[in-house]
Write an enzyme that holds these catalytic residues in place. Structure first.
Site, PDB file in Angstrom:
ATOM      1  N   HIS B  56       0.824  -1.210   0.000  1.00  0.00           N
ATOM      2  CA  HIS B  56       0.000   0.000   0.000  1.00  0.00           C
ATOM      3  C   HIS B  56       0.860   1.262   0.000  1.00  0.00           C
ATOM      4  O   HIS B  56       0.369   2.349   0.312  1.00  0.00           O
ATOM      5  CB  HIS B  56      -0.903   0.029   1.234  1.00  0.00           C
ATOM      6  CG  HIS B  56      -1.744  -1.178   1.414  1.00  0.00           C
ATOM      7  ND1 HIS B  56      -2.654  -1.584   0.467  1.00  0.00           N
ATOM      8  CD2 HIS B  56      -1.815  -2.088   2.421  1.00  0.00           C
ATOM      9  CE1 HIS B  56      -3.247  -2.694   0.892  1.00  0.00           C
ATOM     10  NE2 HIS B  56      -2.747  -3.021   2.065  1.00  0.00           N
ATOM     11  N   HIS B 219      -6.986  -4.359  -1.148  1.00  0.00           N
ATOM     12  CA  HIS B 219      -6.235  -5.578  -1.433  1.00  0.00           C
ATOM     13  C   HIS B 219      -6.818  -6.252  -2.657  1.00  0.00           C
ATOM     14  O   HIS B 219      -6.612  -7.429  -2.889  1.00  0.00           O
ATOM     15  CB  HIS B 219      -6.320  -6.562  -0.261  1.00  0.00           C
ATOM     16  CG  HIS B 219      -5.997  -5.957   1.051  1.00  0.00           C
ATOM     17  ND1 HIS B 219      -6.937  -5.310   1.813  1.00  0.00           N
ATOM     18  CD2 HIS B 219      -4.828  -5.856   1.709  1.00  0.00           C
ATOM     19  CE1 HIS B 219      -6.352  -4.856   2.916  1.00  0.00           C
ATOM     20  NE2 HIS B 219      -5.085  -5.160   2.875  1.00  0.00           N
TER      21      HIS B 219
END
Ligand code: ADP
Ligand code: ADP
Ligand code: MG
Ligand code: MG
Ligand code: MG
Ligand code: MG
Lengths: 203, 333, 333, 203
Positions: B56, B219
């Protein structure tokens, strides 16, 4: 005592091998309704356990199981790390130094309690608990019917397919989680089968 | 899988080494790469520790530094870090003021941080409090689920609480401010392509050439629904609609707008989405007091973006504008 | 084609509107969106004007502001801007010190800026000088070609000359400093995937699942050769080898390292490449005095990266560290 | 005079139409050895010219051509904008108010000179010049053999295929530019054919 040590090594090896062999399958299950890392996570955890196996199997059952659990907590990460870690650690806490077959059901029930507390979850939510709970029930019913245990676990894992997820990443999907087997349920069933295989002396 | 990597097992460690070297003026890397920490700590300040699965970036390590985090614990790609990491980080950055964990609402993160907090308490790190972020409106709120996911709004919490911590507020005040900011922050995302977890080697999901995933998670988790590709304005309208219906702000309210790229979307498209989102805000008579556009909370190389709206008052804006000096967000110093 | 856009014809204008709104504290948009200019000009300072085809964001508009450019002229995607844009920009930002054009070495840019300079001279903009950047070592230097392309090193020229302009140096001094920095700067890139020009609707080129384009240009132009995908270390070795063989620095030389993403490559991979490049620098006993990692000179959503090395002395580093306040590069203010 | 105006409109329309029709082809040629925008650039330019066409065709030939050239400079961008712009602007400068067929070769030669100066280029480098130069030579040989002009232009464009680029984006490719027709050469040949078609009264 030495045969106990061999049994610990056989169990550990069997579990690690089944996880490794099915890692890709577990990851694929997790790709369908999660984030695609369950096989990778579990493999990383049991690879780490195997790296320590020589030392771990020397220890009596309680310390052995706590050690396995602690390694899983420190290496798996994700949701399954704390949960399987808690499962093994609690099994270690609950089992006596020289456990017999009759001790296992109670220890597993306590371990499941701990998992539920950690996960704020219960059976019926499409998670590993949907395998662990019926396995504990079967053990309570007949601690020696090992083959039945494998059958119960496998069927319970399959039965998560039609369930709607209420815990775990799959719960974000709501109804779209229906129709896929839960990865943690599948890995739980694989571990049960591996442990039983080791106890029965298969390799 | 096409990635600039050596071996799959070493992606995280090599990337962290590069990060620490590139930003050696701001951060250092903890033992065994368990955490990234701020180079200089402020005695008595509450220490902010965050972390989560990697992939991320720049979240979270890119937000370590003055005015934001004191430490970040990087997990494997898309996998929560483990409790030993949080313990080590808390021990390293606690200077007496206590430690605030900022955790995205995923069971993995929540459980690992909880175990970390318990272990840290056992080991004598004074006080640990936790703020859980759950800004993703794509997930319907329900008592029959674990609740919403923490997504891009997390960086707004990290920034505002970080600025407040710099001013010397105590742990309880920061915990409640963090919860407050989180409660006024909503996000929603859309994916045009999937990402590929290095260790998995293949895309997490597959979209047709004319499909997008509306409400995707960071995700690559499936979202509200898979729909036909739409125009930017229609996408912005759906996302802003969901966010604003949930926040239900009054006309005239000041907001902070974050247009966040997921990693594979160029700045040109993000600014276009910013333009679309601002028109919608204007249409609802909301004032975009601050606007941040960039790839801040990503999903590896996923194409797509999220929109985040935070309801803010002058006091929040004053904190927002305080100096910040991290790898990914920097102003005023 | 999967992009967050409305109509292909409006991509540039909507994106510029979003950019100008998001960064209204730094920039304003010129009439007919011919240029992006700095909000506050400094009387008598030499004005720096750059520009080029769009699709390389944040280059160039993202570098308008204190310490870098005074104006940037955005062309259509991958297409040089037209002379009227340069004329309008020069007129808007010339405050008496003259105007320096910073132009990447492509015939389209060079010719359009040249016509712009001629027209600006005709229209009475005092003095115009031009620095052409050509840092791409992937193109062999030869009298039988138009020479090397200007790529990511351009932003280093813009930054260093921008800082020098802020100190009040005159047009001739800045022109020669810019040429000097360019001469000490070399880059090379690699692409793992193609980009898609919105108006074209399909990828500029096609690579097999196991192929990469070594030496790619920032418009997806073919490079030195198409080769099998390799490990990050091998890729870094080839690129750094070509760069360092060309620059031939002495051991102990200080360098500035830029690890630049092309738009579709996540930060994690860029930092990993940074780590690989730094190891190579260390192996040649070169000192990475400054290190910049990010997607600064992009090719839409192309996956891949470029490495740039600039040979720098203390005086350059002092300029580099001066305050800069642009949308994409900011420190010290 | 009115027929001259109609001719200007016919020429403009024919050129704009052929560019529009072949825009995708030109872009594809440019994708192979350039940056994939030549068709888009040229279409944008001639769309802008057509938007002004009512005013432009009113003007006598020199101003008409200068106007077309200036619009191309301001709208096309890239390498082709300044070059085709210079070409048309110089044609406008060189042609008399009432040109006859015999004036064209000289004006084109001067325009080519201007293009070469702007582009620092010459024929043989795999560019538009490889069409423009033989077209000028053919005009010089026989200003009235219109069909030959089209044939010469088309053949010259084709002949850029085996050439190695020394100017233009394709030059970055070195030997890899060989085997692809140059987009600017192709668009030049298309324009020649369109202009000839308009002169011959085809539509
Ligand atoms: N709250 C929970 N209680 C019980 N089991 C859970 C819970 N959350 C997740 N699980 C189990 O963990 C599995 C996912 O593990 P894994 O993929 O390794 O972690 P993550 O979801 O963080 O990526 C699920 O398939 C489910 O069986
Ligand atoms: N220096 C030059 N001299 C003559 N023609 C050139 C030159 N450079 C480019 N061209 C022509 O321009 C064409 C490319 O135009 P275009 O694609 O519109 O611009 P760009 O290359 O800037 O994208 C080439 O095919 C070639 O015919
Ligand atoms: Mg998972
Ligand atoms: Mg995970
Ligand atoms: Mg172009
Ligand atoms: Mg082109």
């Amino acid at each position: 005592m030495s045969s106990e040590k061999e049994l610990r090594l056989a169990m550990l090896t069997a579990v690690a091998q089944t996880i490794s062999r099915h890692a890709e399958e577990l990851t694929q299950l997790d790709q369908a309704i999660g984030d695609g890392d369950h096989g990778i996570n579990m493999k990383r955890g049991f690879d780490a356990v195997m790296a320590d196996s020589a030392g771990l199997v020397e220890k009596p059952w309680p310390e052995f199981l706590k050690g396995v659990g602690m390694t899983l907590v420190m290496k798996v990460g994700g949701a399954s790390g704390p949960l399987f870690g808690t499962l093994f650690m609690t099994l270690g806490k609950e089992l006596p130094g020289n456990p017999c077959a009759g001790d296992v059901a109670g220890a597993l029930e306590a371990a499941i309690q701990a998992v539920q507390a950690r996960g704020k979850s219960e059976a019926g939510q499409k998670t590993m608990l949907d395998v662990l709970v019926p396995v504990a029930a079967q053990l309570r019913k007949d601690a020696l019917a090992l083959t039945d245990l494998v059958t119960v676990a496998a069927a319970a894992a399959e039965a998560t397919g039609p369930m709607k997820a209420i815990r775990g990443r799959a719960s974000f999907l709501g109804d779209r989680s229906i129709g896929h087997v839960d990865p943690g349920a599948r890995s739980s069933a694989l571990m049960v089968a591996a442990v039983v295989g080791a106890v029965k002396g298969e390799s | 899988m096409k990635k600039l990597i050596n071996a799959v097992e070493n992606v995280l460690s090599e990337s962290l080494d590069g990060f620490a070297a590139a930003h050696a003026d701001i951060v250092t890397l903890g033992d065994e790469r368990k955490f990234v920490q701020r180079r200089s700590l402020k005695k008595g300040k509450v220490a902010l520790v965050s972390g989560g699965g990697s992939g991320h970036e720049p979240l979270h390590a890119g937000f370590v530094g003055h005015g934001m985090l004191d430490a970040a614990c990087p997990g494997q790609v898309f996998t929560s870090p483990t409790p030993d990491q949080m313990v080590a980080a808390a021990q390293a950055v606690d200077t007496g003021g206590g430690v605030l964990f900022i955790v995205k609402n995923y069971e993995g993160d929540v459980m690992n941080f909880a175990m970390g907090a318990e272990m840290a308490a056992d080991m004598g790190v004074a006080k640990v409090a936790t703020v859980i972020t759950d800004d993703d409106v794509a997930v319907e709120k329900s008592t029959y689920s674990i609740g919403r996911r923490g997504v891009a709004g997390t960086m707004i919490v990290e920034r505002l609480v970080g600025a407040a911590a710099e001013q010397g507020r105590d742990l309880a005040a920061l915990e409640s401010y963090g919860k407050d900011v989180n409660a006024r922050t909503r996000s929603m995302g859309v994916a045009l392509t999937s990402c590929t977890v290095p260790a998995a080697g293949k895309p997490t999901f597959t979209l047709g050439e004319d499909e997008m995933e509306m409400g995707v998670g960071i995700h690559g988790e499936p979202g509200r629904r898979r729909v036909k590709l739409a125009e930017a304005d229609a996408i912005a309208a759906e996302m802003m609609g969901a966010i604003l219906d949930d926040l239900a702000p009054k006309a005239g309210q000041q907001v902070l707008l974050l247009v966040n790229g997921f990693g594979g979307t160029p700045a040109m498209e993000l600014y276009l989405m910013c333009n679309a989102a601002r028109r919608i805000l204007a249409g609802r008579k909301l004032l975009a007091a601050r606007c941040l556009v960039g790839s801040y909370v990503t999903s590896l190389e996923m194409a797509g973006c999220s929109l985040t709206v935070s309801l803010v008052e002058d006091a929040d804006l004053a904190l927002w504008d305080q100096p910040v000096h991290t790898a990914a967000l920097r102003w005023g110093m």
